[in-house]
Design a protein around this motif. Sequence first.
Motif, PDB file in Angstrom:
ATOM      1  N   LEU A  27       0.826  -1.207   0.000  1.00  0.00           N
ATOM      2  CA  LEU A  27       0.000   0.000   0.000  1.00  0.00           C
ATOM      3  C   LEU A  27       0.860   1.257   0.000  1.00  0.00           C
ATOM      4  CD1 LEU A  27      -2.841   1.281   0.250  1.00  0.00           C
ATOM      5  CD2 LEU A  27      -2.650   1.011   2.728  1.00  0.00           C
ATOM      6  N   TYR A  28       1.946   1.234   0.780  1.00  0.00           N
ATOM      7  CA  TYR A  28       2.686   2.468   1.026  1.00  0.00           C
ATOM      8  C   TYR A  28       3.921   2.658   0.141  1.00  0.00           C
ATOM      9  CZ  TYR A  28      -0.445   3.148   4.951  1.00  0.00           C
ATOM     10  OH  TYR A  28      -1.570   3.345   5.712  1.00  0.00           O
ATOM     11  N   PHE A  71      -1.832  15.642  -1.804  1.00  0.00           N
ATOM     12  CA  PHE A  71      -3.044  15.676  -2.630  1.00  0.00           C
ATOM     13  C   PHE A  71      -2.678  15.733  -4.118  1.00  0.00           C
ATOM     14  CE2 PHE A  71      -6.129  17.950  -5.174  1.00  0.00           C
ATOM     15  CZ  PHE A  71      -7.262  17.190  -4.958  1.00  0.00           C
ATOM     16  N   PHE A  74      -1.543  12.426  -5.275  1.00  0.00           N
ATOM     17  CA  PHE A  74      -2.700  11.526  -5.403  1.00  0.00           C
ATOM     18  C   PHE A  74      -3.375  11.732  -6.765  1.00  0.00           C
ATOM     19  CE2 PHE A  74      -7.206  12.893  -5.173  1.00  0.00           C
ATOM     20  CZ  PHE A  74      -7.821  11.682  -5.454  1.00  0.00           C
ATOM     21  N   ILE A 104      -4.821   2.604  -7.556  1.00  0.00           N
ATOM     22  CA  ILE A 104      -6.100   3.075  -7.005  1.00  0.00           C
ATOM     23  C   ILE A 104      -6.006   3.200  -5.484  1.00  0.00           C
ATOM     24  CG2 ILE A 104      -8.533   2.488  -6.647  1.00  0.00           C
ATOM     25  CD1 ILE A 104      -8.498   1.111  -9.398  1.00  0.00           C
ATOM     26  N   LEU A 105      -5.573   2.119  -4.831  1.00  0.00           N
ATOM     27  CA  LEU A 105      -5.636   2.083  -3.367  1.00  0.00           C
ATOM     28  C   LEU A 105      -4.586   2.992  -2.721  1.00  0.00           C
ATOM     29  CD1 LEU A 105      -7.397   0.759  -1.215  1.00  0.00           C
ATOM     30  CD2 LEU A 105      -5.711  -1.081  -1.054  1.00  0.00           C
ATOM     31  N   ASP A 108      -5.893   6.429  -2.923  1.00  0.00           N
ATOM     32  CA  ASP A 108      -6.927   6.661  -1.910  1.00  0.00           C
ATOM     33  C   ASP A 108      -6.307   6.998  -0.561  1.00  0.00           C
ATOM     34  OD1 ASP A 108      -8.818   6.045  -3.823  1.00  0.00           O
ATOM     35  OD2 ASP A 108      -9.196   4.005  -3.080  1.00  0.00           O
ATOM     36  N   VAL A 109      -5.310   6.213  -0.179  1.00  0.00           N
ATOM     37  CA  VAL A 109      -4.732   6.423   1.153  1.00  0.00           C
ATOM     38  C   VAL A 109      -3.963   7.750   1.185  1.00  0.00           C
ATOM     39  CG1 VAL A 109      -2.437   5.323   1.141  1.00  0.00           C
ATOM     40  CG2 VAL A 109      -3.960   4.974   3.079  1.00  0.00           C
ATOM     41  N   LEU A 111      -4.932  10.486  -0.434  1.00  0.00           N
ATOM     42  CA  LEU A 111      -5.958  11.523  -0.271  1.00  0.00           C
ATOM     43  C   LEU A 111      -6.349  11.652   1.201  1.00  0.00           C
ATOM     44  CD1 LEU A 111      -8.057  13.550  -1.224  1.00  0.00           C
ATOM     45  CD2 LEU A 111      -9.438  11.679  -2.108  1.00  0.00           C
ATOM     46  N   ILE A 112      -6.504  10.517   1.872  1.00  0.00           N
ATOM     47  CA  ILE A 112      -6.864  10.551   3.299  1.00  0.00           C
ATOM     48  C   ILE A 112      -5.726  11.168   4.118  1.00  0.00           C
ATOM     49  CG2 ILE A 112      -7.497   9.148   5.302  1.00  0.00           C
ATOM     50  CD1 ILE A 112      -8.578   7.059   3.145  1.00  0.00           C
ATOM     51  N   ARG A 113      -4.491  10.793   3.790  1.00  0.00           N
ATOM     52  CA  ARG A 113      -3.335  11.345   4.504  1.00  0.00           C
ATOM     53  C   ARG A 113      -3.239  12.861   4.357  1.00  0.00           C
ATOM     54  NH1 ARG A 113       1.577   8.796   6.047  1.00  0.00           N
ATOM     55  NH2 ARG A 113       0.993   6.820   6.992  1.00  0.00           N
ATOM     56  N   TYR A 115      -5.635  14.916   4.365  1.00  0.00           N
ATOM     57  CA  TYR A 115      -6.482  15.472   5.424  1.00  0.00           C
ATOM     58  C   TYR A 115      -5.810  15.323   6.792  1.00  0.00           C
ATOM     59  CZ  TYR A 115     -10.387  16.193   2.234  1.00  0.00           C
ATOM     60  OH  TYR A 115     -11.189  16.641   1.214  1.00  0.00           O
TER      61      TYR A 115
ATOM     62  N   MET B  82     -11.174  -3.089  -7.939  1.00  0.00           N
ATOM     63  CA  MET B  82      -9.997  -3.906  -7.599  1.00  0.00           C
ATOM     64  C   MET B  82     -10.321  -5.395  -7.600  1.00  0.00           C
ATOM     65  SD  MET B  82      -8.101  -1.562  -4.693  1.00  0.00           S
ATOM     66  CE  MET B  82      -9.344  -0.431  -4.084  1.00  0.00           C
ATOM     67  N   TYR B 115     -15.688  14.228   3.649  1.00  0.00           N
ATOM     68  CA  TYR B 115     -15.092  15.244   4.526  1.00  0.00           C
ATOM     69  C   TYR B 115     -15.928  16.518   4.556  1.00  0.00           C
ATOM     70  CZ  TYR B 115     -10.868  12.481   5.180  1.00  0.00           C
ATOM     71  OH  TYR B 115      -9.984  11.507   5.542  1.00  0.00           O
ATOM     72  N   ASN B 135     -10.199   9.925   9.955  1.00  0.00           N
ATOM     73  CA  ASN B 135      -8.976   9.645   9.193  1.00  0.00           C
ATOM     74  C   ASN B 135      -8.376   8.298   9.575  1.00  0.00           C
ATOM     75  OD1 ASN B 135      -8.906  12.030   7.728  1.00  0.00           O
ATOM     76  ND2 ASN B 135      -7.677  13.106   9.265  1.00  0.00           N
ATOM     77  N   ILE B 139      -8.012   5.260   6.924  1.00  0.00           N
ATOM     78  CA  ILE B 139      -6.713   4.676   6.570  1.00  0.00           C
ATOM     79  C   ILE B 139      -6.719   3.173   6.865  1.00  0.00           C
ATOM     80  CG2 ILE B 139      -4.287   4.603   7.335  1.00  0.00           C
ATOM     81  CD1 ILE B 139      -4.382   7.697   7.342  1.00  0.00           C
ATOM     82  N   CYS B 142      -8.455   1.192   4.171  1.00  0.00           N
ATOM     83  CA  CYS B 142      -7.568   0.986   3.007  1.00  0.00           C
ATOM     84  C   CYS B 142      -6.550  -0.114   3.305  1.00  0.00           C
ATOM     85  CB  CYS B 142      -6.820   2.270   2.650  1.00  0.00           C
ATOM     86  SG  CYS B 142      -7.869   3.573   1.968  1.00  0.00           S
ATOM     87  N   GLN B 146      -5.966  -3.680   1.365  1.00  0.00           N
ATOM     88  CA  GLN B 146      -4.649  -4.099   0.868  1.00  0.00           C
ATOM     89  C   GLN B 146      -4.305  -5.492   1.396  1.00  0.00           C
ATOM     90  OE1 GLN B 146      -2.510  -2.308  -1.343  1.00  0.00           O
ATOM     91  NE2 GLN B 146      -1.726  -4.391  -1.438  1.00  0.00           N
TER      92      GLN B 146
END
Lengths: 327, 327
Positions: A27-28, A71, A74, A104-105, A108-109, A111-113, A115, B82, B115, B135, B139, B142, B146
């Motif tokens: 994911l990361y 952002f 993303f 995709i995933l 997504d993460v 975009l959340i980060r 915030y 996915m 949000y 948040n 996270i 997600c 994964q």
Amino acid sequence: MQYIQPFQLAFQEYLERHPFQKDPRNLYVPADYIMGLGGKRLRPVLLLIGHYLFDDHFQRSLPAAMAIEVFHNFTLVHDDIMDAAPLRRGKPTVHHRYGVNAGILSGDVMLIRAYQYLLDLNRPEMLPHLLDIFNTVAIEVCEGQQLDMDFEQQEVVSIPEYLKMIELKTSVLIAGALKMGALLGGGHAEDAGRLYEFGRNMGIAFQLQDDILDAFGDPEKVGKKVGGDIAQNKKTYLYLKAMELARAGQRETLKKWFGTAVEAEREQEKISQVLAIWHELGIRPLAEAAKQTYQQAAFDALGKVQASGERKKILEQLAEDLLVREA
Amino acid sequence: MQYIQPFQLAFQEYLERHPFQKDPRNLYVPADYIMGLGGKRLRPVLLLIGHYLFDDHFQRSLPAAMAIEVFHNFTLVHDDIMDAAPLRRGKPTVHHRYGVNAGILSGDVMLIRAYQYLLDLNRPEMLPHLLDIFNTVAIEVCEGQQLDMDFEQQEVVSIPEYLKMIELKTSVLIAGALKMGALLGGGHAEDAGRLYEFGRNMGIAFQLQDDILDAFGDPEKVGKKVGGDIAQNKKTYLYLKAMELARAGQRETLKKWFGTAVEAEREQEKISQVLAIWHELGIRPLAEAAKQTYQQAAFDALGKVQASGERKKILEQLAEDLLVREA
């Protein structure tokens, strides 16, 4: 552009201290990959300069600058999937390297980060206002991407529609970064609004310049071959203006070339014929004039901002370097 | 489940008053489509009940309930891409109906809108705390998705890994909805934490029940054919427990069936053979016991919440109806 180095360095250091890297790796790792591809970091730098116009301690806004950059990245990851782009800054795009699902995933993460970084600012009294600006901009960026995809399928696109699309897709994020920075630095709402206008107009001028350089630029200076937009049938300002002004015969030629994919060996012929029509119609000076209008509007808005002339000079210089010298 | 109707109706009415529908249509029509597919609206209802435990005016939390439901639907849209799923609630998935690009971009704009709804709550004093919970949960969801995708590629998955995955992928959102509702209703942090634990354990129990029903349920009551997870080679609790306990011969048979796609005409044979091994190993009572453990932990946590017994009864009844009667 040495004068923006203090902001770039502060941001770069913050970025390096905040990798995504943790489990689950699948994911990361893609998120760290795209964040590490570099670039000028223009948007976070503009946020920090926005703060600095009104307050010395621009470092306090680093989490907001990070939110903007995360952002932006993303959007790159998801846009590259939607545009089926193989390369980004000369490297494989995230989905080419790690697969579409990872793109995709991980997007997504991210975009959340983004915030989460707004929360990490630790400015609770500012949070509702910041979140409102950020949400508005983020939604507009999605709308701009949708319009861009819609226009690809659309026979007729007007110049105002095109300008609206580039405003949403690229300008409002630049504008929003400046506005958020100004408010975080303690600037008044009016000045924050003027900086938003500066950024919005600069962003549109910058995109118009991009369109112009792609067709008429010096390949050495631009760093990519001339006519890429034409080869890809992109409906840029130049194409739309030409379609607006073309006589019947010219319009048929343009429609023919832009209506289908062209074999590689005929690409050069296509680019030459299209450029010839643009020369006949005087498209370049018209595009330059349009760019000039937005550029002037940007400088006018900046001129009215109540802040130290010396600090405003940083933004003036940056706009000039991005909009004039690179051309 | 008539006793949750007041919450369902209030939410449904709010939902209908807040369509996405505006331009660009290609961005917002898919969002309205998925939001309109229905379902029990369990997550927003739980948020509203969480509020109601401590305060009559649960309607004030409708925007937060909407944020949770919009977020949940965003995950459905992206997960379906996915997982290459063609159907959702018996209807075409968003990407099957509108294309993958529409699914990606509409999902993105839904996440941002979630949000925006948190902001629309107009509870600025609560915003930092709410945003932090939201948040964190987002996270984790997600990360759960994964892990779920990772496990498909992974030869060995332990039971604790599986439980962690379902906790992240499905339970924390239920738990977070209850916690946010409790805080919005004025509940103490401790009680909000207990409700989070109630939701987290209930969510895990609910997923274990799903695994059990898929293999051993009455197709009439469950509403889908038995053995769907087995047919799709899903590594559920039942499969993982069986692999843990299987003798060499049984393990080989399970690995053989789960290792490849099986032609349609042999699917029934596969399901029968797998179920036979699960019966030999006593997998069902073991899974029931695991479910029971989480269910009990959920009820224990709820029992400690300092709120009116009458109102807590709504959650007790709901958990029982979802976890016991449907089985």
